[in-house]
Design a protein around this motif. Structure first.
Motif, short mmCIF file in Angstrom:
data_model
loop_
_atom_site.label_atom_id
_atom_site.label_comp_id
_atom_site.label_asym_id
_atom_site.label_seq_id
_atom_site.Cartn_x
_atom_site.Cartn_y
_atom_site.Cartn_z
N UNK A 13 -10.78 -9.92 12.05
CA UNK A 13 -9.70 -8.88 12.80
C UNK A 13 -8.84 -7.77 12.56
N UNK A 14 -8.42 -7.47 13.31
CA UNK A 14 -8.23 -5.89 12.49
C UNK A 14 -6.58 -6.01 12.69
N UNK A 15 -5.27 -6.07 12.55
CA UNK A 15 -4.01 -6.01 12.88
C UNK A 15 -3.46 -4.73 12.78
N UNK A 16 -3.00 -4.56 13.04
CA UNK A 16 -2.38 -2.80 12.77
C UNK A 16 -0.28 -3.77 13.31
N UNK A 17 0.10 -2.62 12.46
CA UNK A 17 1.67 -2.78 12.36
C UNK A 17 2.27 -1.08 12.15
N UNK A 18 2.94 -0.54 13.15
CA UNK A 18 3.52 0.48 13.53
C UNK A 18 5.49 0.42 13.67
N UNK A 19 5.62 1.28 12.19
CA UNK A 19 7.52 0.97 12.68
C UNK A 19 7.39 2.32 13.19
N UNK A 20 8.69 2.19 14.06
CA UNK A 20 9.34 2.45 14.68
C UNK A 20 10.68 3.74 13.16
N UNK B 261 0.92 -1.06 0.06
CA UNK B 261 -0.17 -0.15 -0.21
C UNK B 261 0.97 1.26 0.22
N UNK B 262 0.56 2.29 -0.70
CA UNK B 262 1.02 3.41 -0.10
C UNK B 262 0.20 4.67 0.45
N UNK B 263 -1.29 4.05 0.59
CA UNK B 263 -1.91 5.17 1.52
C UNK B 263 -0.87 6.08 2.63
N UNK B 264 -1.69 6.92 2.67
CA UNK B 264 -1.66 8.01 3.79
C UNK B 264 -1.06 7.37 5.08
N UNK B 265 -0.34 7.14 6.08
CA UNK B 265 -0.73 6.93 7.64
C UNK B 265 -1.92 7.57 7.94
N UNK C 160 6.60 0.05 0.18
CA UNK C 160 5.65 1.19 0.98
C UNK C 160 6.79 2.09 1.91
N UNK C 161 7.32 1.66 3.22
CA UNK C 161 8.41 2.03 3.70
C UNK C 161 9.45 3.39 3.02
N UNK C 162 10.15 3.12 1.88
CA UNK C 162 11.09 2.70 1.30
C UNK C 162 10.18 4.28 0.13
N UNK C 163 9.66 3.75 -0.19
CA UNK C 163 8.66 4.61 -1.68
C UNK C 163 7.85 5.51 -1.32
N UNK C 164 6.62 5.38 -0.37
CA UNK C 164 5.88 5.67 0.21
C UNK C 164 5.99 6.54 1.38
N UNK C 165 7.59 6.16 1.74
CA UNK C 165 7.32 6.78 3.44
C UNK C 165 6.84 6.13 4.55
N UNK C 166 6.47 4.90 3.92
CA UNK C 166 4.73 4.87 5.56
C UNK C 166 5.45 4.30 6.93
N UNK C 167 5.01 3.77 7.44
CA UNK C 167 5.58 3.49 9.21
C UNK C 167 4.28 2.84 9.41
N UNK C 168 3.31 2.75 8.49
CA UNK C 168 1.54 3.00 9.75
C UNK C 168 1.34 1.57 8.54
#
Length: 223
Positions: free
Chosen positions: A194-201, A107-111, A145-153
Motif C-alpha cells: 500500500x502507498x499511504x500519504x499525509x498532507x498537512x494543512x 524525513x527531510x526530503x522536499x515535498x 520534519x515539520x518544524x525543522x525541514x518545513x515539510x507538509x507532505x
C-alpha cells in the motif's frame, strides 16, 4: 551536498557531535526516543534476526550480522536533517537501562519529491499493541520534519495485508492511495504494498504542535 561516501572526516566528526548531542525526548513516563548509538549493535542484530520483525521490513539481509549492524548504525549519523538533527530514532526502555527496542525514521526530503520520501519504523513484538508507534511517529514528524525541514507532505508504505502497520499510519493521518500501486522483491518473492500519504494543512500543524507534548518521566528515572 556531500553524501556519506564523499563526506570528509571533518564533516563526519561534526555530524557525529551533533548526533550525540541530541537531547532524548520522553515519549512516555518510562520510554525515550533518542539517537541510535554504536553500542546498540547487539540489539540491532538480535531484532533483525527475529522473523516477527524482519518479515515486515523491506529487506534486511538474513542472517543479519554485526558487520551489517555497524554499517547501518554508521549511516544513521550521516542521515541528518538540514539543521543537524538525527532522522532515525531508537525507542529506549528506561526501566531496562535504556535498552533499544524499536526505530522510527522521519524525513527531510522536499515535498516536491514525495516518491523518494519514506516514513519508516519497526517495533519489538513485546511492545506491540501499546500505541507507542503512532505517538512516536507524530512527535518525530512534527519536531524534525515539520518544524525543522518545513515539510507538509509525507509518504509511507506498508505490505498489503499488514493491517497493523496500515492502522498505525492511519492513526497519524496517512491515507491509502487507491490509485497508486507499488511492489518490491524481497528474498525472491514479489510483495505488493500500500502507498499511504499525509498532507498537512497549517491548521493541522498548529494542532499537532499542541498535541506533541513531551511526557514527564518517572522521578526515579531522572538522573
Amino acid at each position: 551536498m556531500s553524501t556519506p561516501s564523499t563526506r570528509t572526516p571533518e564533516e563526519h566528526a561534526r555530524l557525529l557531535e551533533l548526533h550525540d548531542s541530541f537531547k532524548p525526548v520522553w515519549l512516555t513516563e518510562t520510554i525515550q526516543l533518542g539517537p541510535w548509538l554504536p553500542s546498540d549493535r547487539d540489539i540491532v542484530v538480535e531484532y533483525m534476526n527475529n522473523p516477527k520483525v524482519y518479515s515486515y521490513l523491506f529487506g534486511p539481509p538474513i542472517p543479519y550480522t554485526l558487520k551489517d549492524a555497524d554499517e547501518w548504525l554508521a549511516l544513521r549519523i550521516d542521515r541528518m536533517s538540514k539543521k543537524g538533527s538525527p532522522l532515525d530514532f531508537a525507542f529506549r526502555d528506561m526501566t531496562r537501562g535504556g535498552r533499544a527496542f524499536g526505530c522510527v525514521g522521519t524525513s527531510d526530503e522536499s515535498d516536491e519529491v514525495l516518491d523518494k520520501d519514506n516514513t519508516g519504523y519497526w517495533l519489538a513484538p513485546e511492545y506491540h499493541g501499546k500505541g507507542l508507534m503512532a505517538k512516536a511517529l507524530k512527535m518525530m514528524l512534527y519536531r524534525i520534519s515539520v518544524v525543522e525541514a518545513g515539510k507538509r507532505k509525507f509518504n509511507s508504505f506498508a505490505f498489503v495485508d499488514n493491517w497493523a502497520s496500515r492502522r498505525t499510519l492511519e492513526k497519524v493521518g496517512f491515507v491509502v492511495q487507491d490509485d497508486m500501486s507499488r511492489s518490491i522483491v524481497k528474498y525472491g518473492t514479489t510483495i505488493p504494498q500500500w502507498v499511504l500519504r499525509l498532507y498537512l494543512t497549517e491548521e493541522d500543524v498548529e494542532r499537532w504542535g499542541k498535541e506533541t507534548i513531551e511526557a514527564k518521566p518517572l522521578p526515579s528515572l531522572v538522573h
